[in-house]
Design a protein around this motif. Structure first.
Motif, PDB file in Angstrom:
ATOM      1  N   SER A  99      44.152 -12.449   6.677  1.00 21.78           N
ATOM      2  CA  SER A  99      42.940 -12.629   5.873  1.00 21.78           C
ATOM      3  C   SER A  99      42.424 -14.054   5.974  1.00 21.78           C
TER       4      SER A  99
ATOM      5  N   THR B 123      43.044  -6.976  14.907  1.00 21.80           N
ATOM      6  CA  THR B 123      44.007  -6.277  14.058  1.00 21.80           C
ATOM      7  C   THR B 123      44.045  -4.788  14.373  1.00 21.80           C
TER       8      THR B 123
ATOM      9  N   SER C 266      53.598  -5.961   6.265  1.00 23.23           N
ATOM     10  CA  SER C 266      52.216  -5.977   5.786  1.00 23.23           C
ATOM     11  C   SER C 266      52.040  -7.006   4.676  1.00 23.23           C
TER      12      SER C 266
ATOM     13  N   GLY D 184      42.916 -10.357   0.281  1.00 22.64           N
ATOM     14  CA  GLY D 184      44.239 -10.176   0.882  1.00 22.64           C
ATOM     15  C   GLY D 184      45.352 -10.387  -0.132  1.00 22.64           C
TER      16      GLY D 184
ATOM     17  N   THR E 237      49.436  -9.937   5.690  1.00 17.76           N
ATOM     18  CA  THR E 237      48.085  -9.766   5.150  1.00 17.76           C
ATOM     19  C   THR E 237      47.430 -11.073   4.705  1.00 17.76           C
TER      20      THR E 237
ATOM     21  N   LEU F 288      47.494  -3.356   6.804  1.00 11.95           N
ATOM     22  CA  LEU F 288      47.112  -3.612   5.415  1.00 11.95           C
ATOM     23  C   LEU F 288      46.004  -4.664   5.331  1.00 11.95           C
ATOM     24  N   ALA F 289      45.916  -5.532   6.331  1.00 11.69           N
ATOM     25  CA  ALA F 289      44.878  -6.570   6.328  1.00 11.69           C
ATOM     26  C   ALA F 289      43.500  -6.011   6.648  1.00 11.69           C
TER      27      ALA F 289
ATOM     28  N   THR G  35      45.396  -7.423  -2.420  1.00 11.38           N
ATOM     29  CA  THR G  35      46.002  -6.262  -1.763  1.00 11.38           C
ATOM     30  C   THR G  35      47.515  -6.368  -1.756  1.00 11.38           C
TER      31      THR G  35
END
Length: 464
Positions: free
Chosen positions: A40, A55, A32, A378, A36, A86-87, A381
């Protein structure tokens, strides 16, 4: 939902604790963090809705594969595929900016971030209920239903993204970024097993630093970078990323330790259980219930950041969130002998998390152009994810350093020290938020020419 499954996976798949840990967290964490920023960036350049749907489909396939996993290796592989999930957050945050009217953007960002924080606690509770009454495979069945509903809702209700000008994908940058993150996260994940001072761990940290330096050098010279360096290291946005890192570290100390404290001495052999005179002896489900009020209180807190920002300024929600979490952490360090104390203290902590989680995307929104929103979110995150990895290892290391004589069981003081450590991290985040007194939500690219792909057309500027 998978956090409570470690013991079940070890028994049913006849594997080691380390392998089960890779299936539950490590494999997904690694992929992830690597994917990500790439996903993103694809969302910003090829349309966020299109990439969001793709996704979700890949995530659903990974979930279905995990439900049918035949051994621990296959489960780890399918959990790695699920790392694309996670994206979903930065893509969703970028879409909110495009599809909502300007006066509703702050509320939409806050609500979405609050739901993420709330879902974490709800996931622990649901996972505990399922594990207490059924097989771990039903966790993936429940996840598949949720993701299918989300996919159908996106296809039905989310409008198409505005047309973007696709840019060539920076493959070299993607490889360098992935390799750098892989080195750092692998060192954090395997540090307890290999030893923090071992050559392998130190070599991974050093390799991560070198590769990260090469990545930044490459991104500054390539025409279409994967990540504009100013979205990573610009003075204002770097402070936001640091806030996300500290928030993630604080969150995961409590995520790891509160359920562990609640369940002790359940699950220990009789001769070890006699040595543990603390803990609540709770089931996995009850451990999740202890966290539930805090996660639910985070949701209304996150929906108020617009009003807080209007009255106190753009930095206030993040500082307020980290400050409230620090107060709750200090209370928990002082009072955690009974279940009701843990519930009340985490309710304070969770309220702070709600403010902080909602503040981060709003701050990103204020300092980035619409064409780079998903990419910037992204990165943010990933910063929170890496912070979470640091926080979980910090909690584990503190407990391991304070054990009952002759055993590997933690002393009560280990939990107290870890809670104080999380409190200190949250307080540092609060102070850092106010370091730059001249902060006003300016451009993340101040002092540097904005690259062509980050510029808005006059039509886009008028619309946003």
């Amino acid at each position: 939902m998978l956090v409570p499954t470690l013991g079940s996976l070890q028994r049913e798949l006849r594997t080691t604790p380390a392998a089960a840990s890779w299936a539950v967290l490590s494999a997904t964490l690694l992929t992830s963090a690597i994917l990500t920023p790439l996903i993103s960036r694809l969302g910003d350049s090829h349309g966020k809705r299109r990439v969001l749907v793709t996704t979700l489909l890949i995530h659903l396939l990974g979930i279905l594969g995990a439900a049918l996993a035949w051994n621990i290796a296959s489960l780890i592989a399918f959990r790695a595929v699920q790392g694309v999930s996670l994206a979903l957050l930065p893509l969703a945050l970028g879409l909110i900016r495009e599809v909502l009217p300007p006066q509703r953007v702050a509320f939409g960002l806050g609500l979405t971030s609050g739901l993420v924080a709330g879902a974490a606690g709800a996931g622990l509770l649901c996972g505990g209920l399922i594990i207490d009454h059924a097989s771990w495979r039903w966790l993936f069945a429940a996840s598949a239903i949720l993701v299918s509903v989300a996919l159908a809702a996106v296809l039905r209700y989310v409008p198409e993204s505005r047309k973007a000008a696709p840019a060539p994908l920076d493959v070299t940058g993607a490889v360098l970024l992935g390799l750098g993150l892989l080195c750092v996260l692998l060192a954090l994940t395997e540090g307890p097993a290999w030893g923090w001072s071992s050559g392998r761990v130190l070599g991974l940290f050093a390799g991560g630093a070198v590769v990260s330096g090469v990545f930044l050098w490459w991104e500054r010279r390539v025409r279409n970078p994967l990540i504009d360096p100013d979205l990573l290291l610009g003075r204002t946005i770097a402070r936001i990323h640091l806030g996300a890192f500290l928030l993630g570290a604080t969150q995961f100390v409590f995520y790891v330790l509160i359920p562990k404290l609640a369940e002790l001495p359940v699950g220990l052999p009789p001769h070890s259980a006699r040595l543990v005179d603390y803990g609540f002896g709770a089931s996995v489900t009850v451990a999740g219930l202890i966290l539930l009020p805090g996660t639910l209180l985070g949701l209304p807190a996150s929906s108020t950041i617009g009003r807080v920002e209007t009255r106190l300024g753009p930095r206030a929600p993040l500082a307020l969130g980290l400050g409230i979490s620090a107060v709750g952490g200090a209370l928990l360090a002082l009072f955690h002998a009974h279940e009701w104390q843990a519930v009340v203290c985490y309710a304070v902590i969770g309220t702070g998390f709600g403010f902080a989680m909602a503040a981060l995307p709003k701050l990103i929104h204020d300092v980035t152009p619409p064409t780079a929103t998903a990419t910037a979110n992204g990165i943010n995150t990933v910063a929170r994810t890496v912070g979470g990895a640091v926080g979980s290892q910090l909690a584990t290391a503190i407990l391991a350093s304070r054990t009952i004589s002759g055993t590997k069981l933690p002393q009560p003081s280990g939990f107290t020290s870890a809670f104080w450590s999380a409190t200190a991290i949250a307080m540092i985040g609060t102070l850092i938020t106010f370091i730059d007194k001249n902060h006003s939500g300016g451009s993340a690219s101040k002092g540097r020419k904005t690259p062509p792909e980050l510029k808005e057309t006059p039509e886009e500027a008028a619309r946003h």
